[in-house]
Design an enzyme around this catalytic site. Structure first.
Site, PDB file in Angstrom:
ATOM      1  CG  ASN A   9      -1.679   1.243   1.438  1.00  0.00           C
ATOM      2  OD1 ASN A   9      -1.764   2.074   0.532  1.00  0.00           O
ATOM      3  ND2 ASN A   9      -2.254   1.412   2.627  1.00  0.00           N
ATOM      4  CD1 TRP A  10       3.519   0.788  -2.807  1.00  0.00           C
ATOM      5  CD2 TRP A  10       3.472   1.829  -4.794  1.00  0.00           C
ATOM      6  NE1 TRP A  10       4.116  -0.036  -3.729  1.00  0.00           N
ATOM      7  CE2 TRP A  10       4.106   0.567  -4.961  1.00  0.00           C
ATOM      8  CE3 TRP A  10       3.340   2.651  -5.909  1.00  0.00           C
ATOM      9  CZ2 TRP A  10       4.599   0.121  -6.186  1.00  0.00           C
ATOM     10  CZ3 TRP A  10       3.827   2.208  -7.135  1.00  0.00           C
ATOM     11  CH2 TRP A  10       4.455   0.964  -7.270  1.00  0.00           C
ATOM     12  CE  LYS A  11      -0.139   3.394   4.706  1.00  0.00           C
ATOM     13  NZ  LYS A  11      -0.080   3.547   6.151  1.00  0.00           N
ATOM     14  CG  HIS A  95      -5.835   2.245   5.193  1.00  0.00           C
ATOM     15  ND1 HIS A  95      -5.360   3.223   6.039  1.00  0.00           N
ATOM     16  CD2 HIS A  95      -4.857   1.326   5.067  1.00  0.00           C
ATOM     17  CE1 HIS A  95      -4.124   2.910   6.395  1.00  0.00           C
ATOM     18  NE2 HIS A  95      -3.791   1.762   5.828  1.00  0.00           N
ATOM     19  CD  GLU A  97      -2.896   5.807   6.635  1.00  0.00           C
ATOM     20  OE1 GLU A  97      -2.882   5.825   5.400  1.00  0.00           O
ATOM     21  OE2 GLU A  97      -2.006   5.238   7.319  1.00  0.00           O
ATOM     22  CD  GLU A 167      -3.571  -2.300   7.327  1.00  0.00           C
ATOM     23  OE1 GLU A 167      -2.482  -2.584   6.831  1.00  0.00           O
ATOM     24  OE2 GLU A 167      -4.181  -1.254   7.066  1.00  0.00           O
ATOM     25  N   GLY A 173       2.561   2.402  10.722  1.00  0.00           N
ATOM     26  CA  GLY A 173       3.521   3.484  10.545  1.00  0.00           C
ATOM     27  C   GLY A 173       4.244   3.885  11.812  1.00  0.00           C
ATOM     28  CB  SER A 213       5.218  -1.682  11.930  1.00  0.00           C
ATOM     29  OG  SER A 213       4.850  -0.322  12.148  1.00  0.00           O
ATOM     30  N   GLY A 235       4.918   1.400   4.505  1.00  0.00           N
ATOM     31  CA  GLY A 235       6.255   1.966   4.309  1.00  0.00           C
ATOM     32  C   GLY A 235       7.273   1.008   3.721  1.00  0.00           C
TER      33      GLY A 235
HETATM   34  P1  PGA Z   1       2.806   0.399   7.573  1.00  0.00           P
HETATM   35  O1  PGA Z   1       1.329   0.641   6.953  1.00  0.00           O
HETATM   36  O2  PGA Z   1       3.293  -0.919   7.003  1.00  0.00           O
HETATM   37  O3  PGA Z   1       3.621   1.560   7.062  1.00  0.00           O
HETATM   38  O4  PGA Z   1       2.662   0.352   9.033  1.00  0.00           O
HETATM   39  C1  PGA Z   1       0.440  -0.427   6.761  1.00  0.00           C
HETATM   40  C2  PGA Z   1      -0.870   0.070   6.211  1.00  0.00           C
HETATM   41  O5  PGA Z   1      -1.326   1.145   6.640  1.00  0.00           O
HETATM   42  O6  PGA Z   1      -1.493  -0.575   5.339  1.00  0.00           O
END
Ligand code: PGA
Length: 256
Positions: A9-11, A95, A97, A167, A173, A213, A235
């Site tokens: 997931n490149w966001k 997600h 976010e 998640e 993150g 993470s 990330g």
């Molecule tokens: P992260 O993000 O690996 O940077 O913790 C995971 C995600 O939000 O899908």
């Protein structure tokens, strides 16, 4: 057996050249390690370039979000048919976010899940508790709500096509990963819920990714857990070498 699924997931990261290079490198890894499914979800503006780089390879591509509607006056939004038209297979929905930064509700996310099926996309439905919810021992209640509402009104056939990403928000993150035991507990809980909502066979069919993470050095132990069927990687999916290691470690965790 459920085919493990590792998805980046490149966001809101990278640029056009970076996206193409990362997609091309990840496609090579996907071709080398075919025992697992490998995907990437780039920013919408780079989907077309990434899909071109993935064409004819084993790499699958998804959107990071979509609107519930087929089209119309929704400035800044992307509709399911647009993702499908470009060639996406998957779409991330719900997600954390989107839930916590952009205020998306379970009801809105449920509509998106139905829209995804209507337009031929497979949802990656994200669920998970915040730190204060875990501390208050509300993890199961929160996950139950996300799963029940996310699956509301889905036929058994549709339910079998959903990928769930557990998640925990406190792990996203932050560098803090759930321990394999903590994650496995919640994954087993989700699978038991699916057995109640549908039946045992359906529960065995649905893939449940862990996200939060995920890194090259923790992937193998996470995927060694019986109910962890893959990972949604933020990330650490932005570096081709690191993500390649994650994919290889994930396969090893599953004994593949
Ligand atoms: P992260 O993000 O690996 O940077 O913790 C995971 C995600 O939000 O899908």
């Amino acid at each position: 057996m459920r085919k493990p699924f590792l998805c980046g997931n490149w966001k809101m990261n990278t640029n056009r050249a970076g996206a193409v290079a990362l997609a091309a490198a990840t496609a090579k890894t996907a071709g080398r390690i075919q025992a697992v499914e490998v995907g990437v979800c780039p920013p919408a503006c780079y989907l077309e370039a990434v899909l071109a780089a993935a064409k004819g390879t084993a790499l699958v591509v998804g959107g990071q979000n979509m609107h519930t509607d087929v089209g119309g006056a929704f400035t800044g939004e992307i509709a399911g048919p647009m993702l499908k038209d470009l060639g996406c297979t998957y779409v991330i929905l719900g997600h954390s976010e989107r839930r916590h930064v952009f205020g998306e509700t379970d009801e809105f996310i449920s509509k998106k899940v139905h829209a995804a099926f209507q337009f031929g996309l497979r949802p990656i439905l994200c669920v998970g508790e915040k730190l204060e919810e875990r501390q208050a021992r509300e993890t199961e209640a929160v996950v139950r709500r996300h799963v029940t509402r996310g699956f509301a009104g889905l036929s058994k056939e549709q339910a079998g096509q959903v990928v769930i990403a557990y998640e925990p928000v406190w792990a996203i993150g932050t560098g803090l990963t759930a321990t394999p035991q903590q994650a496995q507990e919640v994954h087993a809980f989700i699978r038991a819920m699916l057995a109640l909502l549908y039946d045992a066979a359906l529960a065995q069919q649905v893939r449940i990714q862990y996200g939060g993470s995920v890194k090259p050095d923790n992937t193998r132990d996470l995927l060694a857990q019986p109910d962890i069927d893959g990972a949604l990687v933020g990330g650490a999916s932005l570096k081709a070498d690191g993500f390649a290691t994650i994919i290889a470690e994930g396969a090893k965790g599953k004994g593949l």
